[in-house]
Structure formats: C-alpha cells, structure tokens
Motif scaffolding. Structure first.
Motif, PDB file in Angstrom:
ATOM      1  N   SER A  73       0.830  -1.208   0.000  1.00  0.00           N
ATOM      2  CA  SER A  73       0.000   0.000   0.000  1.00  0.00           C
ATOM      3  C   SER A  73       0.862   1.254   0.000  1.00  0.00           C
ATOM      4  O   SER A  73       0.508   2.266  -0.624  1.00  0.00           O
ATOM      5  N   LEU A 132       2.038   1.866  -3.503  1.00  0.00           N
ATOM      6  CA  LEU A 132       0.934   2.339  -4.334  1.00  0.00           C
ATOM      7  C   LEU A 132       0.645   3.813  -4.074  1.00  0.00           C
ATOM      8  O   LEU A 132       0.369   4.586  -5.009  1.00  0.00           O
ATOM      9  N   ALA A 141      -1.480   6.190  -6.726  1.00  0.00           N
ATOM     10  CA  ALA A 141      -2.746   5.470  -6.844  1.00  0.00           C
ATOM     11  C   ALA A 141      -3.837   6.200  -6.081  1.00  0.00           C
ATOM     12  O   ALA A 141      -3.579   6.952  -5.122  1.00  0.00           O
ATOM     13  N   THR A 156      -9.085   5.195  -2.995  1.00  0.00           N
ATOM     14  CA  THR A 156      -9.869   3.962  -2.871  1.00  0.00           C
ATOM     15  C   THR A 156      -8.982   2.727  -2.977  1.00  0.00           C
ATOM     16  O   THR A 156      -9.106   1.772  -2.196  1.00  0.00           O
ATOM     17  N   VAL A 157      -8.060   2.779  -3.948  1.00  0.00           N
ATOM     18  CA  VAL A 157      -7.158   1.644  -4.132  1.00  0.00           C
ATOM     19  C   VAL A 157      -6.253   1.469  -2.923  1.00  0.00           C
ATOM     20  O   VAL A 157      -6.087   0.363  -2.384  1.00  0.00           O
ATOM     21  N   VAL A 158      -5.660   2.581  -2.470  1.00  0.00           N
ATOM     22  CA  VAL A 158      -4.722   2.500  -1.344  1.00  0.00           C
ATOM     23  C   VAL A 158      -5.437   2.025  -0.078  1.00  0.00           C
ATOM     24  O   VAL A 158      -4.944   1.158   0.658  1.00  0.00           O
ATOM     25  N   GLY A 185      -8.191   0.243   0.121  1.00  0.00           N
ATOM     26  CA  GLY A 185      -8.566  -1.166  -0.026  1.00  0.00           C
ATOM     27  C   GLY A 185      -7.403  -2.098   0.215  1.00  0.00           C
ATOM     28  O   GLY A 185      -7.541  -3.129   0.885  1.00  0.00           O
ATOM     29  N   VAL A 186      -6.228  -1.750  -0.318  1.00  0.00           N
ATOM     30  CA  VAL A 186      -5.048  -2.594  -0.116  1.00  0.00           C
ATOM     31  C   VAL A 186      -4.640  -2.603   1.344  1.00  0.00           C
ATOM     32  O   VAL A 186      -4.251  -3.640   1.896  1.00  0.00           O
TER      33      VAL A 186
END
Length: 655
Positions: free
Chosen positions: A416, A419, A424, A427-429, A431-432
């Motif tokens: 994370s 990312l 990134a 939302t992506v960070v 979620g990871v």
C-alpha cells in the motif's frame, strides 16, 4: 508454579468454549489427514493382501498331457511348493461370448492353490455335477447370477481335430457331446477378475467330477495346464523355467506364463489411486495447518490480555508463556484423540474403485502405524503452534492492552505504501491497506495466515485439478495408453484382403500376442509382433522409434528399468530353442488388447522378429493374432465398426 497453575485454571474456566471448539477443529482436520494417509496405505497394499490370501500360483505351464513322467519330475523340482493340474476341455457356454473352460484333475485348483474369494453364495461341492461357482467376470459376461442355470454344450473327442483345424469350424448346433445344466451356487473373485476387461471372462475350471463322469464323451485339447506355486515366489521363476526346459529337452514344446502378467496392470491402476489419496492427504494437511494455526494463535493472543500486568509483577516470560499454553494441552491431546476416532470412523469409506474390490477385509480398519504416529504428530503440531503463539504473545513488544493500541502507529503495508507513492487513488490505497495491514494488539487480524491459507487452498485445488485432468486426458486419449489404432478385430471369416480392399480403412496391420513363448534374459515376458499390411498401425512409442527390422525391439519403461538397459543397448531374447540378440530402439506402451496387458512391461518386435524366435509351428495355444485397424478420416466410425463386426463374425474391440 502455583501462580502458573492458578492462571491456567482461570483461563480454562474462562475460555473453555473456545478450547472445546479448537479441540474439535484440530480433531476433524487431523482426522481427515489421517484417514487419507491410512487409506493410501490400505489402497497400496490391498491387491498384495488379496493375492496373498488366495495362495496363487507363480507360473503356469502348458505341457503335453500324455507325458506323465515329465509331470512327475516337474513336481519334484526343489523350487516347487505346490502344484495342481487341469486340462482344457471342449466345453462351451451357451451365448455369444466365448469362455475358456477347463476341468481340474486333482482337485487342488481353487482349494490348495488359487483359492478365490467367495463374494456370493458358496463354492461348488467337489463331487457335484450340477453345481458351479462362476468367477465374477465370467458371470458378468454370461449375464448370470446366483440360482441361475449355466448351460454347457460339448464336443466329442472325434470333433476335436475340427476345432483345432479352424476356429469357428463348428457351430454350437454341431456340437455332439453331452449337454450339461449347472446351477450357479456361488460367485467368486480372483486376481484375474480384477484385470480382465468388461467383455472378457476369467478361465472357468470345472471340478474333477466332470472328468470322471464324462471321460471319453467330451474332447480334450491335448495339453495339461499346470499351476505351480514356488517356494521363493517370483524370484524363482527364471530358475524354475530353466530347470523345466532342461527336463523337457529341446524337442518338447512347453509354454510358460509368469502370473505376474495377471496382476501388474491392476497394481498400476491401484498405485494411481494410492498416489491420489497420498496427494490429498498432503494437501489436507497443509490446509488444516493453515486453518488451525491462526485459530490457536488468536485464542492465545486473547488470553494474553493481562500479560503486561504479570510482567510488571515480576513474573518471568517462560512462566507467563507456560500459563498461557497449559490450557491448550487439552486442545493438543484431545484433538489427537478426536483425529484418531474420526480417521477410524472414515476408514470404511476407503479404499475405493478397483482397490475396494481387492480389499480382503473391508470395513473398519485400524492402521496402528498411521494412527499411532499420526495421532502423536497431531498432538505435537497443535502443541507446537500453541507454544510458538504463547512465546510470541509474551514478548516485550507484544501489545495486548487495548487502551495502548491507539498510541501506536500501525505497521504500514509495503504494497500500500508503494501504491500511495506511485499516485494510486485513495480507494485503491485504502482497499489494499484493509486487505494487507494486520493492525496491532487485540484488534489485529492474521493477514499473513489468511494469505497463506488462500494460497494453500488455491494450490490444493490446482493440484487436484491437474491430477484429475491428467488422468482424464490419459483415459480419453487411447494413444497415450498404447491403443494407437481405432479397433482390433479378427474372426474365422475375416481375410486380410477384406481389410485392404475396404474403403473404410486407412491402415491395417497384424499383431501377434504371446505370453508363454518368449523370454528376455531367461525370464518369460509378454511379447507382441507387428506386421504392417497397409499404412502404419503400431504401438505408441514414447521414446525412440518402433522396430523396423527383425533384429530390433522396443521395450516397456518398466522392462527397461528391470533389465538396466537403455535405447541403443542390446538384449538377448530366446524362444523355441533359439536365442537371438536384438537392439533396443524404442520405449513402447503396451495396450490392453490382451486381457492382462501391462502398459509399461513387455517387448515389441516386428512380425519377422517374433517369428525368428518362435516360428508359427512352435507357438502354443495361448498365442493369438488380431488385425489392428485405423479408419480413414472421413469414415463414420460406429457404422464402420458395425460393418467390420459383420465381416469378422465377432465384435470388434474399441477403446
């Protein structure tokens, strides 16, 4: 020590429900593993135990029925432990399927030797003329069961020359010998019943009472069938064969067949089942370890909430860890006991398939080695997981106080973090991070264990799918098990010119199979000779090439390993008093055209190569030839098979 015991009792009273659930989890996970491992061992040994319970002969000999002196001398050879004698009689079962039938001479067949397992009813009484116990495969082919009537028709001694002169020269209506009606009083199972195909029947041996009652009325084929059990087992076969040939002399034709040919194919199939169970046990063990480990760790971590207080009171780390782990001794010991009980309860389900038919003692099975060692292993593994978790929970940097968690910065996930630095989206960070950051203290989650469990699950499913797909590909691709043609056929009315002139056929050859005429380095071996008539139709070659000349041979993989030879080496083969040297040019797969064919064991010659060892006149009656046929690409295979069966006068064999 008193404080440790007090703490342990307190934890046990507080967390007994969790400990009980953990005990059951360990027990069921361990039970599946132990049941699979014990089932694999039981499967692998099932056929050997079945064979041992039947007291089988190790070699079969075809000799001249009139040479009583030779029979007496064979029986006195030092390798012979037991011997029984039967004769082939010109008796035929009603129906379209051929069944080889003989009659016992001394009453030993099926009793002192080759004792079958009775799977229904009972054995026929030795002196009863109206009773028969059918081998399982024979009953299936004849569509008979307990209480049914087997009708046998026979040829007279005067009709024997006609039978020997041409297969199919006499129809059942032409048979002039006595007609017998026998009540089926039993169904039996022998090793041969496990190895023959669905349309093949085991050799049916009638009791000596038939010879006594119908002597002179029923014809005989002129050869004795000797079944011999050797003191040294299969290791005595080569020496025994040499001694018998020495006693018989060079001018006497004798056929030998090592009974290992009857079982090797079954052993291969059972070996595949055992390997599959062993693979499942390994995968189940890994999955169980991944499931149980985090559960135990979580329970120990929850129990360690008071560890900072105990540490501040001066309690040593080893004492704190011991107080945490002691209640989990119940999980280890109780889980092991439950695992053994579960494995024992599951044992009647195994083995399955062919191994289940071979298993001499179906039902509950207590494998002391697997359940004993496995039960101890389950206890040790569960205990070790608890000890590791307890030691980690009492380290100085372990946080068990929930109030301290907010003051500590969480350990960021490397993924994370990378990312986020790469730009990134939130939302992506986020979620990871939720997926990969375990947190701290009591709110921590076993991320690594979850990922490892997921990987183990994927690995197990993938391994099972690969194994199943590989097996399915083998079964559905006949060329992979040596069936390198479309059909095998023969028959009294079929001529080679019929096949050559047929527009349905793209390639045709003649395959001659024998198990009693050829020896490799002094040991009998299943041999086949191929002669092409049109096109190319031969065995599947997995390495090298097929034999092209009369001095070349292809051997099975097991045969190559047994004799320690490789492609390019030379081997000595003998037959009918002749010994010749052949160069090994390929590794072949031997298909189940013969009832007892073994995929990786045998020798393939050209037609001329086999004839150089055993000329046509020297072949014994266990040898037969078949046409192997490959259709043209445009042909409707089922329709062509029906036309071929009509032309041959018998069904064609297909994979």
């Amino acid at each position: 020590m008193g404080a440790m015991r007090m703490l342990a009792r307190g934890e046990l009273r507080t967390r007994w429900r969790g400990i009980a659930v953990l005990t059951l989890l360990v027990g069921f996970a361990g039970g599946v593993v132990l049941a699979s491992a014990a089932g694999a061992r039981r499967t692998a040994s099932s056929f050997d135990r079945f064979v041992a319970s039947t007291r089988p002969g190790h070699v079969t000999i075809n000799v001249d029925a009139g040479d009583t002196e030779l029979l007496r001398r064979i029986e006195k050879l030092p390798q012979v432990e037991a011997l029984t004698r039967a004769v082939g009689v010109t008796v035929f079962a009603d129906g379209p399927n051929y069944v080889a039938i003989g009659a016992g001479v001394d009453g030993g067949y099926g009793r002192s030797l080759d004792r079958p397992r009775v799977v229904g009813g009972r054995l026929a009484r030795p002196r009863a003329l109206d009773e028969v116990a059918l081998p399982e495969s024979t009953a299936k082919v004849l569509h008979l069961g307990l209480g049914d009537t087997l009708v046998l028709r026979s040829a007279t001694p005067e009709q024997v020359p006609l039978l020997l002169a041409s297969e199919g020269a006499l129809s059942q209506d032409d048979l002039a010998g006595p007609v017998m009606r026998l009540r089926v009083v039993g169904i039996t199972r022998s090793p041969t019943d496990l190895s023959v195909g669905g349309t093949d029947a085991s050799f049916l041996i009638l009791t000596p009472a038939f010879l006594d009652a119908f002597q002179g009325e029923i014809g005989e084929y002129g050869e004795d069938l000797l079944r011999v059990r050797l003191r040294g087992g299969a290791s005595d076969v080569a020496g025994f064969v040499d001694d018998v040939e020495r006693l018989a002399g060079p001018d006497t034709d004798i056929g030998f067949e090592a009974t290992s040919f009857e079982s090797a194919g079954v052993e291969d199939s059972i070996g595949a089942l055992a390997a599959g169970l062993a693979l499942f046990a390994a995968i189940a063990g890994l999955a169980g370890l991944v499931a149980v480990g985090p559960a135990i760790g979580r329970q120990v971590s929850l129990a360690a909430i008071d560890d900072p207080v105990l540490r501040s009171l001066g309690m040593r780390r080893v004492e704190r860890a011991a107080s945490l782990v002691t209640p989990f001794a119940i999980v280890a010991v109780g889980g092991a006991i439950v695992a053994v009980i579960v494995a024992l309860a599951l044992s009647p389900l195994l083995p399955f398939g062919t191994a289940r038919r071979a298993e001499p003692a179906p039902g509950l099975s207590f494998d002391g080695l697997v359940l004993g060692v496995g039960g101890v292993a389950v206890a040790l593994v569960a205990g070790a997981l608890a000890c590791v978790s307890g030691w980690r929970a009492t380290r100085r940097d372990a946080i068990t106080d929930a109030s301290a968690v907010p003051r500590l910065a969480p350990r960021p996930s490397y993924v994370s973090d990378r990312l986020a630095r790469a730009g990134a989206g939130p939302t992506v960070v986020a979620g990871v991070r939720l997926a990969l950051e375990p947190g701290r203290g009591r709110t921590a989650v076993p991320v690594r264990a979850a990922l490892l469990g997921t990987a183990a699950g994927v690995l197990g499913v993938t391994a099972a799918l690969v194994f199943a797909t590989s097996l399915d590909r083998l079964v559905t691709t006949p060329s992979r098990y040596g069936w390198n043609w479309d059909v095998v056929t023969g028959g009294p009315r079929l001529q080679a010119r019929d096949l050559v002139e047929s527009p349905d056929i793209g390639a045709v050859g003649v395959a001659t199979f024998t198990r009693t005429n050829v020896k490799l380095d002094g040991e009998p071996i299943a041999a086949v000779g191929f002669r092409s008539i049109r096109g190319s139709a031969s065995l599947t070659i997995v390495d090298g090439r097929a034999p092209r000349t009369a001095t070349e041979v292809a051997l099975g993989g097991d045969t190559l390993a047994h004799y320690g030879v490789d492609l390019g080496d030379r081997v000595k083969a003998s037959g009918a008093g002749v010994t010749r040297t052949f160069r090994v040019v390929g590794q072949a797969v031997f298909p189940p055209v013969d009832d007892n064919a073994v995929l990786a064991d045998g020798a393939a010659f050209t037609g001329e190569g086999l004839a150089s060892l055993v000329p046509k006149g020297a072949l014994t009656n266990d040898t037969y030839s078949r046409y192997v046929v490959r259709w043209t690409r445009e042909v409707d295979a089922p329709a062509a098979a029906r036309r071929g069966a009509k032309a041959a006068g018998e069904p064609v064999d297909r994979p």
